[in-house]
Design an enzyme around this catalytic site. Structure first.
Site, PDB file in Angstrom:
ATOM      1  N   GLN A  34      38.149  39.931  41.052  1.00  0.00           N
ATOM      2  CA  GLN A  34      37.684  40.522  42.291  1.00  0.00           C
ATOM      3  C   GLN A  34      38.854  41.235  42.952  1.00  0.00           C
ATOM      4  O   GLN A  34      39.949  40.677  43.048  1.00  0.00           O
ATOM      5  CB  GLN A  34      37.120  39.446  43.240  1.00  0.00           C
ATOM      6  CG  GLN A  34      35.875  38.810  42.693  1.00  0.00           C
ATOM      7  CD  GLN A  34      35.336  37.665  43.525  1.00  0.00           C
ATOM      8  OE1 GLN A  34      34.279  37.171  43.194  1.00  0.00           O
ATOM      9  NE2 GLN A  34      36.010  37.214  44.563  1.00  0.00           N
ATOM     10  N   ALA A  35      38.601  42.456  43.409  1.00  0.00           N
ATOM     11  CA  ALA A  35      39.607  43.250  44.115  1.00  0.00           C
ATOM     12  C   ALA A  35      39.060  43.551  45.507  1.00  0.00           C
ATOM     13  O   ALA A  35      37.923  44.020  45.646  1.00  0.00           O
ATOM     14  CB  ALA A  35      39.894  44.541  43.352  1.00  0.00           C
ATOM     15  N   TYR A  36      39.867  43.274  46.514  1.00  0.00           N
ATOM     16  CA  TYR A  36      39.438  43.444  47.896  1.00  0.00           C
ATOM     17  C   TYR A  36      39.942  44.774  48.438  1.00  0.00           C
ATOM     18  O   TYR A  36      41.139  44.983  48.612  1.00  0.00           O
ATOM     19  CB  TYR A  36      39.877  42.242  48.742  1.00  0.00           C
ATOM     20  CG  TYR A  36      39.050  41.057  48.329  1.00  0.00           C
ATOM     21  CD1 TYR A  36      37.817  40.829  48.922  1.00  0.00           C
ATOM     22  CD2 TYR A  36      39.422  40.247  47.268  1.00  0.00           C
ATOM     23  CE1 TYR A  36      36.999  39.803  48.490  1.00  0.00           C
ATOM     24  CE2 TYR A  36      38.614  39.216  46.833  1.00  0.00           C
ATOM     25  CZ  TYR A  36      37.401  39.009  47.452  1.00  0.00           C
ATOM     26  OH  TYR A  36      36.577  38.005  47.014  1.00  0.00           O
ATOM     27  N   VAL A  37      38.996  45.653  48.713  1.00  0.00           N
ATOM     28  CA  VAL A  37      39.284  47.007  49.178  1.00  0.00           C
ATOM     29  C   VAL A  37      39.641  46.995  50.662  1.00  0.00           C
ATOM     30  O   VAL A  37      40.490  47.750  51.121  1.00  0.00           O
ATOM     31  CB  VAL A  37      38.064  47.920  48.918  1.00  0.00           C
ATOM     32  CG1 VAL A  37      38.287  49.318  49.443  1.00  0.00           C
ATOM     33  CG2 VAL A  37      37.720  47.936  47.427  1.00  0.00           C
ATOM     34  N   THR A  94      44.127  48.483  44.041  1.00  0.00           N
ATOM     35  CA  THR A  94      43.910  47.527  45.132  1.00  0.00           C
ATOM     36  C   THR A  94      44.906  46.381  44.983  1.00  0.00           C
ATOM     37  O   THR A  94      44.903  45.696  43.961  1.00  0.00           O
ATOM     38  CB  THR A  94      42.466  46.999  45.085  1.00  0.00           C
ATOM     39  OG1 THR A  94      41.573  48.108  45.113  1.00  0.00           O
ATOM     40  CG2 THR A  94      42.173  46.105  46.255  1.00  0.00           C
TER      41      THR A  94
END
Length: 171
Positions: A34-37, A94
């Site tokens: 998961q990558a948090y923008v 990210t």
């Protein structure tokens, strides 16, 4: 909350896993990145990729998700599928990301997902029970669970991506 938004609410309770025996016999998992923008005020936007260990094709699925603040064991969540290539491209630029293996386990009559974190959050294991409002509200803590962290924002994935566990000292 309006009825239109009610369909996009997730009800869940979260616990630290105190006894790893709960994972005995569980082999299949989902590898999740998961990558948090963006995140602010309890809201978060992320991209997620998932690869199942039991999928012989090795195909990756991806989604784009908006989450709202968690309150009283529920949180607004709007999730849309997206092209895995685009998700990977976004994740590459990210800085705040997490990796984890997610296992599904039925225990004490309930289906749980158990996240075993990797990388900067290695050693952290969180179990989640997600269901309707009534089932979540009446849930009894299982034998293998430790501290409940449902309302502790430090354990939200977007927080773990920016401030890994054990938590960095904050000014």
């Amino acid at each position: 909350m309006t009825d239109a938004l009610e369909d996009d609410v997730e009800y869940e309770r979260r616990f630290l896993v105190a006894d790893l025996a709960v994972l005995n016999g569980v082999e299949d998992y989902e590898q999740i990145e998961q990558a948090y923008v963006w995140k602010a005020g309890g809201y978060a936007i992320r991209v997620r990729t998932i690869r199942r260990s039991d999928d012989p094709t090795g195909e990756t699925q991806a989604s784009f998700t908006l989450k709202g603040p968690r309150k009283d064991a529920h949180r607004y969540e709007l999730e849309q599928p997206m092209d895995p290539g685009h998700a990977h491209a976004i994740a590459e630029v990210t800085p705040h990301r997490i990796r984890k293996k997610r296992y599904a386990k039925i225990t004490e009559g309930n289906t749980w997902v158990i996240d075993v974190f990797e990388g900067a959050n290695h050693g952290l294991i969180i179990a989640e029970f997600e269901a309707g409002r009534g089932a979540v509200g009446s849930l009894k803590k299982p034998w293998w669970a430790g501290e409940e962290v449902t309302e502790d924002v430090r354990y939200n994935n977007e927080e773990l991506a920016a401030n890994p566990w054990p938590f960095k000292e904050r000014p």
